[in-house]
Design a protein around this motif. Sequence first.
Motif, PDB file in Angstrom:
ATOM      1  N   VAL A  20      44.129  50.827  35.742  1.00 29.15           N
ATOM      2  CA  VAL A  20      44.546  50.533  37.116  1.00 29.15           C
ATOM      3  C   VAL A  20      44.828  51.824  37.887  1.00 29.15           C
ATOM      4  N   VAL A  21      45.546  52.754  37.256  1.00 25.71           N
ATOM      5  CA  VAL A  21      45.844  54.040  37.904  1.00 25.71           C
ATOM      6  C   VAL A  21      44.553  54.790  38.214  1.00 25.71           C
ATOM      7  N   LEU A  23      41.602  53.483  38.713  1.00 24.66           N
ATOM      8  CA  LEU A  23      40.903  52.789  39.794  1.00 24.66           C
ATOM      9  C   LEU A  23      41.516  53.116  41.154  1.00 24.66           C
ATOM     10  N   ILE A  24      42.846  53.187  41.211  1.00 23.02           N
ATOM     11  CA  ILE A  24      43.518  53.477  42.476  1.00 23.02           C
ATOM     12  C   ILE A  24      43.199  54.888  42.953  1.00 23.02           C
ATOM     13  N   PHE A  25      43.377  55.870  42.072  1.00 18.33           N
ATOM     14  CA  PHE A  25      43.150  57.261  42.476  1.00 18.33           C
ATOM     15  C   PHE A  25      41.666  57.592  42.582  1.00 18.33           C
ATOM     16  N   LYS A  27      39.407  55.579  43.898  1.00 13.00           N
ATOM     17  CA  LYS A  27      38.794  54.713  44.905  1.00 13.00           C
ATOM     18  C   LYS A  27      37.718  55.411  45.745  1.00 13.00           C
ATOM     19  N   GLU A 307      42.335  43.557  46.370  1.00 10.93           N
ATOM     20  CA  GLU A 307      42.910  44.045  47.637  1.00 10.93           C
ATOM     21  C   GLU A 307      43.988  45.093  47.387  1.00 10.93           C
ATOM     22  N   MET A 308      44.798  44.889  46.364  1.00 12.68           N
ATOM     23  CA  MET A 308      45.871  45.843  46.071  1.00 12.68           C
ATOM     24  C   MET A 308      45.315  47.175  45.586  1.00 12.68           C
ATOM     25  N   ILE A 309      44.210  47.136  44.852  1.00  7.65           N
ATOM     26  CA  ILE A 309      43.670  48.370  44.261  1.00  7.65           C
ATOM     27  C   ILE A 309      42.714  49.079  45.215  1.00  7.65           C
ATOM     28  N   TRP A 310      41.758  48.325  45.809  1.00  8.65           N
ATOM     29  CA  TRP A 310      40.721  48.950  46.630  1.00  8.65           C
ATOM     30  C   TRP A 310      40.684  48.425  48.059  1.00  8.65           C
ATOM     31  N   GLY A 311      41.630  47.598  48.460  1.00 10.03           N
ATOM     32  CA  GLY A 311      41.631  47.083  49.818  1.00 10.03           C
ATOM     33  C   GLY A 311      40.530  46.055  50.034  1.00 10.03           C
ATOM     34  N   GLY A 314      37.661  46.032  47.658  1.00 15.22           N
ATOM     35  CA  GLY A 314      38.038  45.421  46.396  1.00 15.22           C
ATOM     36  C   GLY A 314      37.918  43.909  46.435  1.00 15.22           C
TER      37      GLY A 314
END
Length: 365
Positions: A20-21, A23-25, A27, A307-311, A314
């Motif tokens: 998850v981390v 994927l977030i960073f 993006k 949505e939380m990870i990639w908006g 996502g």
Amino acid sequence: MQNPRLFKALAIVALILLIVVALIFGKPFLVPLTFAALLSMLLLPVARWLEGKGVNKALSTLAAITLLLVFVAIVFFFVGWQMSDIASNTSKLQQTATEKYEQLKDFVSEKLGVSPQKQDQLIKEQQKSSSGKVSGMATSLMSGITGFLTDTLLVFVYIYLFMYLRTRLKGFIIRLVPLTDRGNAMTILNDTQQVTVKYLSGLFLMIVCLWVMYGIGFSLLGVKSAIFFAILCGLLEIVPFVGNLTGTALTIAMSLVQGGDMNMVIGILLVYGFVQFIQTYLLEPLIVGAEVSINPLFTIVGLVAGEMIWGIPGMILAIPLLGITKIVFEHIEPLKPFAYLIGSEDKKEDKGFLNKIKSWFGKGQ
């Protein structure tokens, strides 16, 4: 370690958190890459067909990408044409919007007891508090447009490279697994590619069908710029649940601003309900298929997590990626329970009806 099961569970949780981390960073890098990977699988049959006709790999890849660009250009042409028509009636829209605004103020004053003067005062205070944010919003909008154009260019570059180097990429993945598992790995890759193509091409055909149905329905109702709202509602269907409601809400709002009445609102809702019925019970089973069907719980979970990870990207990618994950899980024995968990049950009661419809099409062949 005295409790190996606890250690294994903690290791799995830690791995999920690390993913998850990442994927977030990651993006800015991963979103264009993921879009390109899915679109390259969609265009791959076109390139292979051209290569079968004797066209070399580079030209066949460029031809497939050109086909995608032509489709996107046609969609933008119709959208721009309809938006220019809307813009030409700006003064009339402003007048109608002002009338609706005054009606809304009277309604609030009558039902809630807030006088129109108090409402104007509250709106002015809100505008003062947000006036300093206007320049920041403009800067964010410009940077967003620049980023979108850059990502779009990257997507097409990645699509070309994925398709041109597909043999080497496939060979690399096969070489990552032991010799004894390479047959299963080949099956996973082939099934994933085939199912992804079927899903994306089916989704494309379904969106075209939605454009036709929404276009006819909105035109019969007298909705202004019906083609624009039909295209909008169809495109937003790529985000399940959220997209269709958003498209319908925007159509209703603009119809009211353009002078529509409650009869038109009811008509739009009826068109929406009819189209959703046709989509759910005919288009999705017949065109999209059940290979990547995800049950409602994990559809919503996937949309929220995406949505939380990639908006917004996502949310668009959530269902295809969940479908691919399900296909992979189905071919790995320890992960089959998870494929069953996120999958959906076949509607046995629909099979006879759907097979009957399919047989109608088959008789003519």
